[in-house]
Design a protein around this motif. Structure first.
Motif, PDB file in Angstrom:
ATOM      1  N   ARG A   1       0.868  -1.255   0.018  1.00  0.00           N
ATOM      2  CA  ARG A   1       0.156   0.113   0.127  1.00  0.00           C
ATOM      3  C   ARG A   1       0.894   1.213   0.010  1.00  0.00           C
ATOM      4  O   ARG A   1       0.635   2.196  -0.728  1.00  0.00           O
ATOM      5  CB  ARG A   1      -0.957  -0.262   1.356  1.00  0.00           C
TER       6      ARG A   1
ATOM      7  N   LYS B   1      -6.186  -7.033  -6.625  1.00  0.00           N
ATOM      8  CA  LYS B   1      -7.351  -8.007  -5.835  1.00  0.00           C
ATOM      9  C   LYS B   1      -6.743  -8.280  -4.336  1.00  0.00           C
ATOM     10  O   LYS B   1      -7.681  -8.356  -3.691  1.00  0.00           O
ATOM     11  CB  LYS B   1      -7.357  -9.276  -6.500  1.00  0.00           C
TER      12      LYS B   1
ATOM     13  N   ASP C   1      -7.310  -5.264  -2.146  1.00  0.00           N
ATOM     14  CA  ASP C   1      -8.505  -5.240  -2.023  1.00  0.00           C
ATOM     15  C   ASP C   1      -9.358  -6.195  -0.924  1.00  0.00           C
ATOM     16  O   ASP C   1     -10.137  -5.823  -0.291  1.00  0.00           O
ATOM     17  CB  ASP C   1      -9.659  -5.351  -3.155  1.00  0.00           C
ATOM     18  N   GLU C   2      -8.915  -7.309  -0.988  1.00  0.00           N
ATOM     19  CA  GLU C   2      -9.252  -8.543  -0.220  1.00  0.00           C
ATOM     20  C   GLU C   2      -8.370  -8.563   0.988  1.00  0.00           C
ATOM     21  O   GLU C   2      -8.830  -9.483   1.908  1.00  0.00           O
ATOM     22  CB  GLU C   2      -8.976  -9.781  -0.822  1.00  0.00           C
ATOM     23  N   ASN C   3      -7.399  -7.769   1.238  1.00  0.00           N
ATOM     24  CA  ASN C   3      -6.683  -7.906   2.334  1.00  0.00           C
ATOM     25  C   ASN C   3      -6.024  -8.886   2.802  1.00  0.00           C
ATOM     26  O   ASN C   3      -5.705  -9.300   3.846  1.00  0.00           O
ATOM     27  CB  ASN C   3      -7.366  -6.862   3.626  1.00  0.00           C
TER      28      ASN C   3
END
Length: 171
Positions: free
Chosen positions: A84, A164, A167-169
């Motif tokens: 991130r 992805k 987003d899904e962590n």
């Protein structure tokens, strides 16, 4: 796709990304510096630096994906934070591209970069942007039948694997 086939695929991605990040592009940097004056290649070196930085992220990502499949331990939370933060840094590096270009023009008395270098400058900087898109937004690389089939069926590029996962962590 079966687990063994995926492991095989990842084992080919990871070393290739690593080779380019630590050998190919640094060798290009050395070649450019050897054959040109520094003030003529600042923007080219900047673009190559951005590419190297993003390729390092890519090789690390594929290594973690391989670790996940091989059940090797790694700190998922720390690595998600790393990616991130890297995504944000990439954005700033790309935003600085026009400023670095203007700086190079300024130190060269506003004369344009030699024509033979200008093409390479554009390629290096655009490649850096495309690599970022390829990892953090859309998969630009269509390198197997599954990717071609997805593209033909859906008429759009896949969401990048790293995007992805962020987003899904989880990886």
């Amino acid at each position: 796709m079966g687990k063994q086939k995926l492991i095989k695929r990842l084992k080919s991605y990871y070393p290739l990304e690593r080779f380019h990040a630590f050998i190919t592009f640094p060798a290009i940097v050395l070649y450019v510096l050897y054959h040109n004056t520094f003030k003529d290649v600042i923007f080219l070196l900047y673009g190559l630096g951005v590419v190297i930085f993003i390729l390092i992220q890519g090789q690390h990502y594929w290594k973690l994906k391989l670790y996940r499949l091989l059940n090797k331990p790694f700190d998922q939370i720390q690595n998600l934070k790393l990616f991130r933060k890297a995504k944000t840094i990439n954005f700033y590096l790309m935003a600085l591209m026009p400023i670095v270009f203007l700086f190079q023009l300024y130190i060269n008395d506003w004369s344009i970069i030699p024509e033979n270098l200008m093409n390479w400058v554009v390629v290096a900087n655009v490649f850096g942007v495309l690599e970022h898109i390829n990892y953090y937004h859309r998969q630009l690389m269509v390198d197997n039948q599954s990717d071609v089939k997805y593209l033909m069926t859906n008429k759009k590029l896949k969401v990048a694997s790293l995007a992805k996962d962020l987003d899904e962590n989880q990886f």
